[in-house]
Design an enzyme around this catalytic site. Sequence first.
Site, mmCIF file in Angstrom:
data_model
loop_
_atom_site.group_PDB
_atom_site.id
_atom_site.type_symbol
_atom_site.label_atom_id
_atom_site.label_comp_id
_atom_site.label_asym_id
_atom_site.label_seq_id
_atom_site.Cartn_x
_atom_site.Cartn_y
_atom_site.Cartn_z
ATOM 1 N N LYS A 54 29.948 50.305 -32.927
ATOM 2 C CA LYS A 54 28.632 49.689 -33.175
ATOM 3 C C LYS A 54 28.769 48.185 -33.320
ATOM 4 O O LYS A 54 27.994 47.412 -32.751
ATOM 5 C CB LYS A 54 28.008 50.255 -34.459
ATOM 6 C CG LYS A 54 27.411 51.627 -34.297
ATOM 7 C CD LYS A 54 27.059 52.250 -35.645
ATOM 8 C CE LYS A 54 26.730 53.723 -35.471
ATOM 9 N NZ LYS A 54 26.702 54.483 -36.707
ATOM 10 N N GLN A 98 26.385 54.445 -42.795
ATOM 11 C CA GLN A 98 27.022 55.493 -41.993
ATOM 12 C C GLN A 98 27.111 56.796 -42.790
ATOM 13 O O GLN A 98 27.547 56.807 -43.940
ATOM 14 C CB GLN A 98 28.425 55.014 -41.568
ATOM 15 C CG GLN A 98 29.167 55.957 -40.644
ATOM 16 C CD GLN A 98 28.545 56.077 -39.256
ATOM 17 O OE1 GLN A 98 27.893 55.156 -38.769
ATOM 18 N NE2 GLN A 98 28.722 57.211 -38.619
ATOM 19 N N ASP A 121 17.947 53.488 -38.508
ATOM 20 C CA ASP A 121 18.248 54.901 -38.248
ATOM 21 C C ASP A 121 16.977 55.745 -38.220
ATOM 22 O O ASP A 121 16.992 56.876 -37.731
ATOM 23 C CB ASP A 121 19.134 55.458 -39.372
ATOM 24 C CG ASP A 121 20.601 55.532 -38.997
ATOM 25 O OD1 ASP A 121 20.897 55.746 -37.808
ATOM 26 O OD2 ASP A 121 21.437 55.383 -39.905
HETATM 27 N N1 GUN Z 1 26.745 59.595 -38.552
HETATM 28 C C1 GUN Z 1 26.714 60.231 -37.352
HETATM 29 N N2 GUN Z 1 25.646 59.833 -36.631
HETATM 30 C C2 GUN Z 1 24.978 58.954 -37.399
HETATM 31 C C3 GUN Z 1 23.807 58.178 -37.199
HETATM 32 O O1 GUN Z 1 23.129 58.261 -36.163
HETATM 33 N N3 GUN Z 1 23.451 57.359 -38.215
HETATM 34 C C4 GUN Z 1 24.165 57.279 -39.365
HETATM 35 N N4 GUN Z 1 23.712 56.449 -40.318
HETATM 36 N N5 GUN Z 1 25.266 57.963 -39.586
HETATM 37 C C5 GUN Z 1 25.670 58.796 -38.592
#
Ligand code: GUN
Length: 297
Positions: A54, A98, A121
């Site tokens: 990311k 996350q 998100d």
């Molecule tokens: N962990 C796995 N996929 C995601 C996601 O799309 N967002 C977040 N915050 N954590 C994740």
Amino acid sequence: MSATIIDGKAFAATVRGKVSDHVAALKEQHGITPGLAVVLVGEDPASQVYVRSKGKLTVEVGMNSYEHKLDADTSEADLLALIDRLNTDPAVHGILVQLPLPGHLNSDLVINSIDPSKDVDGFHISNVGLLGTGQKSMVPCTPLGCLMMLRDHHGSLSGLDAVVLGRSNIVGKPMAQLLLGDSCTVTIAHSRTKDLPDVVRRADIVVAAVGRPQMVPGDWIKPGATVIDVGINRIEKPEGGTRLVGDVDYAGAAEVAGAITPVPGGVGPMTIACLLANTLTACCRANGLPEPDGLTA
Ligand code: GUN
């Protein structure tokens, strides 16, 4: 019939290209650089990989990336204090915590402490409610990516029968809301659904998000249907080693479907592309500027 392959990797690159162009224009015309803060608590290896990727792609599209790596035993109070600082930091337009969080932290409480306008998100309860009532919100990245690919392939989705396999808060439920918003007739199927094969056989669009390797065989797919496979499952190969497969039996489904996303290279790359799109959208909204076309629901 042999299905058209929906190339998520190429599509994601196109989305990132649009984000990048828009970011460049924001900088030039308004002196604004969108910023994304990612918070990682602990050392989960898969999460570390996601967060690194990311950060790299955020910088590649010209945005600022702020990474906050906290120890696994970080207290809830300390995490909430960090989120509070990010909520009020004008350089931060998007905040992502996350998941999964270590067990001693209450994920719902943590997510709901993020300023909803920075919740890239789309997991905050306010955004869930806004999406559910058809109002402007931040939309979860994976379903948004699926919607973009479906719109690109079909044009209008109006009147199509869609079956979403899986009822998670992250994918299944928001996906169903988005498809409903585009006037599909939507069924959410799950582990207790009766006559699952027949339910899936009625669908013009199948979105599989159950996390069970290859559970949807080709003969569940209606000829010509579009199959979006959200699953990313690692399985053992007979000859040794492992490989990634989706929730759909790709080879079987590709013989009957009209279009299908591969795994890997389908939905996966779209998730981060949509995270960047959401960060750009959040930045535009925060500054009262027009939102980018084609990058929102
Ligand atoms: N962990 C796995 N996929 C995601 C996601 O799309 N967002 C977040 N915050 N954590 C994740």
